[in-house]
Design a protein around this motif. Structure first.
Motif, PDB file in Angstrom:
ATOM      1  N   PRO A 263      -1.934  36.102   6.041  1.00 43.56           N
ATOM      2  CA  PRO A 263      -2.339  35.975   4.636  1.00 43.56           C
ATOM      3  C   PRO A 263      -1.487  34.939   3.926  1.00 43.56           C
ATOM      4  O   PRO A 263      -0.398  34.588   4.370  1.00 43.56           O
ATOM      5  N   GLY A 264      -1.996  34.449   2.821  1.00 41.74           N
ATOM      6  CA  GLY A 264      -1.274  33.442   2.049  1.00 41.74           C
ATOM      7  C   GLY A 264      -0.669  34.018   0.790  1.00 41.74           C
ATOM      8  O   GLY A 264      -0.739  35.219   0.527  1.00 41.74           O
ATOM      9  N   LYS A 265      -0.076  33.139  -0.006  1.00 40.90           N
ATOM     10  CA  LYS A 265       0.662  33.592  -1.188  1.00 40.90           C
ATOM     11  C   LYS A 265      -0.171  33.572  -2.463  1.00 40.90           C
ATOM     12  O   LYS A 265       0.257  34.095  -3.494  1.00 40.90           O
ATOM     13  N   TYR A 266      -1.374  32.962  -2.421  1.00 39.77           N
ATOM     14  CA  TYR A 266      -2.175  32.850  -3.635  1.00 39.77           C
ATOM     15  C   TYR A 266      -3.256  33.918  -3.673  1.00 39.77           C
ATOM     16  O   TYR A 266      -3.715  34.417  -2.629  1.00 39.77           O
ATOM     17  N   SER A 267      -3.690  34.262  -4.875  1.00 41.42           N
ATOM     18  CA  SER A 267      -4.737  35.264  -5.042  1.00 41.42           C
ATOM     19  C   SER A 267      -5.435  35.036  -6.372  1.00 41.42           C
ATOM     20  O   SER A 267      -4.946  34.298  -7.238  1.00 41.42           O
ATOM     21  N   GLY A 268      -6.589  35.667  -6.537  1.00 41.14           N
ATOM     22  CA  GLY A 268      -7.285  35.640  -7.825  1.00 41.14           C
ATOM     23  C   GLY A 268      -8.474  34.698  -7.860  1.00 41.14           C
ATOM     24  O   GLY A 268      -8.595  33.772  -7.061  1.00 41.14           O
ATOM     25  N   PHE A 269      -9.342  34.942  -8.841  1.00 39.15           N
ATOM     26  CA  PHE A 269     -10.576  34.164  -8.977  1.00 39.15           C
ATOM     27  C   PHE A 269     -10.351  32.888  -9.782  1.00 39.15           C
ATOM     28  O   PHE A 269      -9.377  32.760 -10.543  1.00 39.15           O
ATOM     29  N   ALA A 270     -11.270  31.957  -9.633  1.00 40.14           N
ATOM     30  CA  ALA A 270     -11.273  30.726 -10.435  1.00 40.14           C
ATOM     31  C   ALA A 270     -12.712  30.289 -10.638  1.00 40.14           C
ATOM     32  O   ALA A 270     -13.572  30.524  -9.780  1.00 40.14           O
ATOM     33  N   ILE A 271     -12.976  29.678 -11.778  1.00 41.97           N
ATOM     34  CA  ILE A 271     -14.306  29.173 -12.103  1.00 41.97           C
ATOM     35  C   ILE A 271     -14.196  27.670 -12.317  1.00 41.97           C
ATOM     36  O   ILE A 271     -13.492  27.219 -13.232  1.00 41.97           O
ATOM     37  N   TYR A 272     -14.863  26.905 -11.471  1.00 48.08           N
ATOM     38  CA  TYR A 272     -14.861  25.449 -11.592  1.00 48.08           C
ATOM     39  C   TYR A 272     -16.063  25.010 -12.427  1.00 48.08           C
ATOM     40  O   TYR A 272     -17.190  25.486 -12.226  1.00 48.08           O
TER      41      TYR A 272
END
Length: 312
Positions: free
Chosen positions: A198-207
């Motif tokens: 697993p990586g260190k980043y998480s969460g949603f994003a809207i482009y």
């Protein structure tokens, strides 16, 4: 055939001629008040979209990212393309319960392209290619003149030619069929993550489209409406390039790069593929149902509470 005519006009005469007179063109346009802001005319405003909802129905196209041949990110056997389908059909079910939304989707539950989309791309491959090349040529020309400033944000891997053609096919079909909102569904990853870890980043994003693009305002207000609802239950991305949860982008074909899209276009990154809530099927089913409901609620809030809550 209009795009074919314009493309060959630009490639064979217009662009070479104007390119040799860039200095003169810049000085003339600099003297016209507001010329820069009108390079790409806004075709659909936020108010136009509200009026369409009030007086009839809104057309929405859901585009689950990738396909069975190009699966996108992979984590311990979990393919992004499959996650995209799963979330997309949860969203489709939510939206189709609302009689104000007419909803289309580009892939079936098995991951294959929907018959209507396959037929469209096969029957119109040449025209789609001309559509793509025309907009790329025109946008490149305006960048050379300095009328459009190049904006580079989060790095994206360049789309392969066949992928690029499919994405431009979505934009062209959406334009030709007066689709009000195109919503692309994806899940995130990043290139330096160790395979299987697993990586260190998480969460949603809207482009959303970068502000110089013609569909910026209508996309941004919808992005804000969806984000404001989602963030009540889900964290926004903690990756620095996606800080705040909404990211303006000039390069993503999905949101209308090269000014190729008239209406609203958004790309939703539901989170990072290795996040535990996405790797366990039972948890994922609950999360995706809730996530889809919040996206729908965000759209519903926008159309029923109006633009006043999402001023740019």
């Amino acid at each position: 055939y209009f795009y074919i005519f314009l493309f060959f006009l630009a490639a064979g005469f217009g662009l070479p001629f104007f390119s040799s007179h860039l200095a003169d063109l810049k000085s003339v346009l600099a003297a016209i008040p507001g010329a820069f802001s009108r390079v790409f005319e806004e075709k659909v405003s936020p108010d136009d979209l509200l009026a369409k909802y009030k007086n009839g129905s809104v057309k929405i196209l859901i585009a689950p990212g990738h396909d069975n041949d190009s699966s996108g990110a992979v984590y311990n056997g979990i393919r992004e393309a499959d996650l995209n389908i799963e979330l997309a059909y949860n969203l489709l079910n939510c939206l189709r319960k609302d009689g104000k939304f007419q909803v289309f989707i580009t892939r079936d539950k098995h991951g294959d392209y929907s018959d209507w989309f396959s037929d469209y791309t096969n029957d119109n491959e040449f025209d789609i290619g001309i559509f793509r090349d025309y907009f790329k040529s025109v946008f490149s020309f305006f960048q050379k003149t300095g009328l459009v400033k190049k904006s580079v944000g989060v790095y994206h891997n360049p789309a392969a030619d066949n992928v690029s053609l499919n994405l431009y096919a979505i934009n062209k079909w959406a334009n030709d069929n007066d689709i009000d909102i195109v919503l692309h569904i994806h899940f995130n990853d990043y290139p330096t993550r160790k395979p299987g870890a697993p990586g260190k980043y998480s969460g949603f994003a809207i482009y959303v489209p970068e502000k110089q693009l013609p569909n910026y305002r209508v996309s941004m207000v919808l992005g804000k409406a969806i984000k404001s609802q989602l963030e009540k239950y889900f964290p926004a991305s903690n990756f620095s390039g996606e800080k705040g949860g909404i990211v303006e982008d000039q390069q993503l074909i999905a949101v209308g790069s090269n000014a190729s899209r008239k209406g609203a276009s958004l790309l939703f990154e539901g989170g990072y593929i290795y996040e535990p809530q996405f790797t366990h099927p039972a948890a994922r089913a609950i999360i995706f149902k809730s996530m889809a409901e919040q996206i729908y609620s965000g759209l519903d809030n926008y159309f029923n509470n109006g633009i006043k809550n999402y001023i740019l």
